[in-house]
Design an enzyme around this catalytic site. Structure first.
Site, PDB file in Angstrom:
ATOM      1  N   GLN A 243     121.309   5.971  59.586  1.00 51.47           N
ATOM      2  CA  GLN A 243     120.081   5.210  59.344  1.00 51.47           C
ATOM      3  C   GLN A 243     119.045   5.873  59.516  1.00 51.47           C
ATOM      4  OE1 GLN A 243     120.135   2.617  57.942  1.00 51.47           O
ATOM      5  NE2 GLN A 243     118.144   1.530  58.431  1.00 51.47           N
ATOM      6  N   GLU A 244     118.545   6.532  60.667  1.00 49.43           N
ATOM      7  CA  GLU A 244     117.537   7.385  61.112  1.00 49.43           C
ATOM      8  C   GLU A 244     117.141   8.254  60.075  1.00 49.43           C
ATOM      9  OE1 GLU A 244     115.572   6.566  63.328  1.00 49.43           O
ATOM     10  OE2 GLU A 244     116.740   5.192  64.926  1.00 49.43           O
ATOM     11  N   SER A 245     117.910   8.931  59.519  1.00 47.59           N
ATOM     12  CA  SER A 245     117.431  10.394  58.790  1.00 47.59           C
ATOM     13  C   SER A 245     118.544  10.632  57.741  1.00 47.59           C
ATOM     14  CB  SER A 245     117.421  11.505  59.677  1.00 47.59           C
ATOM     15  OG  SER A 245     118.625  11.689  60.378  1.00 47.59           O
TER      16      SER A 245
END
Length: 350
Positions: free
Chosen positions: A78-80
């Site tokens: 989700q972050e990257s």
């Protein structure tokens, strides 16, 4: 005289044999295609191989059971989306690296986990271990807060919006971004949930060593990589460590066959570094193939004890656990297919 140093005995310093001569020869195709994603084992699947050992390590080092490998993987995605380039993994707000740390937050949680001399949010090992430490702390805060709801959701909200925002809301803050962040990660965890750990029967040093190895299922093979402390980058020697003509080992964090064995036994038994040396240190305890026990060492050779090129550990039920070759990962395989059957040299019991 063959000497195996038991950890319970007095041991002065840490001595590793020179890596030169890790194996005598390579009889398999070093240009075999590597899997892009590392799947199965350890409760984790579907992550890039270079992330896998760090995700497993970060989960293992946290005492909070909720911090599973699948949760860390879903959060990283989700972050990257596991991006590591500065162009792809820098947010408009200035968050950096695969775990998207703001510089001020990185100053608190960042450490040189991969041992390259620099604590960087762009280094996969540093970033994932910092993510794990921060999430572990947030889970502890969530549990002691008394706030209602899933402690994983509270911790994720703290990672996204800051724990102060969670305290102000006495739960997940009413920010659309944060609520969506939490919902997506918890719902996509299943995508990264791999098979459970291979069940190892028995007790004693051998069974414990195999259990320690099983926790590293899926860790990439790195020629010359690995130590008693865990996976490390390897090196190429002009013949070994190459994939598709490029030195893969120097950029791969992992184990080779003998370092996996050394790592697995190290807490209780200090085996030497190379496959040939491990045979030499244990050959006075030879074991018949019909009398194998979990944790026994198995060796393959292209000609006598001086030609030993591979070592694995017996995992029970006709299987071995080993680090097979460049482009592959630590795996469970049948004894009959792990390496060329004609090269099987013998087994020993440490």
């Amino acid at each position: 005289m063959k000497v195996l140093i038991r950890a319970a005995a007095a041991v002065i310093g840490l001595f590793l044999l020179a890596v030169t001569g890790l194996v005598a020869a390579v009889l398999v195709d070093e240009d075999a295609a590597a899997d892009e994603l590392s799947d199965g084992g350890g409760g984790l699947q579907g992550v890039p191989a270079e992330f896998r050992p760090w995700i497993l390590k970060a989960s293992e080092e946290c005492s909070e059971s909720e911090l599973t490998p699948a949760l860390l993987a879903a959060q990283l995605y989700q972050e990257s989306k596991f991006q590591t380039s500065r162009e792809a993994a820098t947010s408009d707000a200035g968050a950096q690296g695969p775990a998207q740390f703001m510089p001020s937050t990185w100053a608190t949680w960042g450490r040189d986990a991969d041992g390259n001399g620099e604590a960087s949010p762009w280094d996969i090992g540093d970033a994932v271990m910092a993510q794990g430490r921060m999430m572990c702390s947030l889970l502890k805060q969530a549990k002691s807060s008394g706030y209602s709801g899933d402690v994983r959701a509270l911790a994720l909200a703290g990672y996204n919006a800051g724990w102060g925002a969670v305290e102000d809301a006495r739960g997940i803050p009413p920010y659309a971004e944060t609520q969506n962040y939490v919902k997506i990660i918890l719902s996509t965890m299943v995508k990264f949930q791999g098979a459970g750990l291979y069940e190892v029967s028995g007790s004693g040093d051998g069974a414990d060593a195999v259990r320690r190895a099983v926790a590293r299922l899926g860790t990439p093979y790195a020629w010359g990589g690995g130590s008693p402390s865990g996976p490390t980058t390897g090196f190429c020697d002009g013949v070994n460590g190459y994939l598709n003509g490029t030195c893969s080992a120097s950029s791969t964090v992992g184990f080779d066959c003998s370092s996996l064995v050394q790592y697995s036994y190290w807490p209780s038994l200090h085996l030497p570094r190379t496959a040939a040396a491990q045979y030499g240190a244990t050959s006075d305890h030879a074991v018949s193939r019909n009398d194998l026990k979990v944790g026994d060492l198995l060796f393959w050779s292209n000609g006598g004890s001086s030609g030993i090129y591979h070592v694995a550990m017996y995992a029970g039920d006709g299987n071995v656990i080993h680090a097979p070759r460049t482009g592959k990962n630590v795996e469970i395989a049948s004894l009959t297919s792990a390496m060329p059957e004609s090269d099987y040299y013998g087994a020993t019991r440490p």
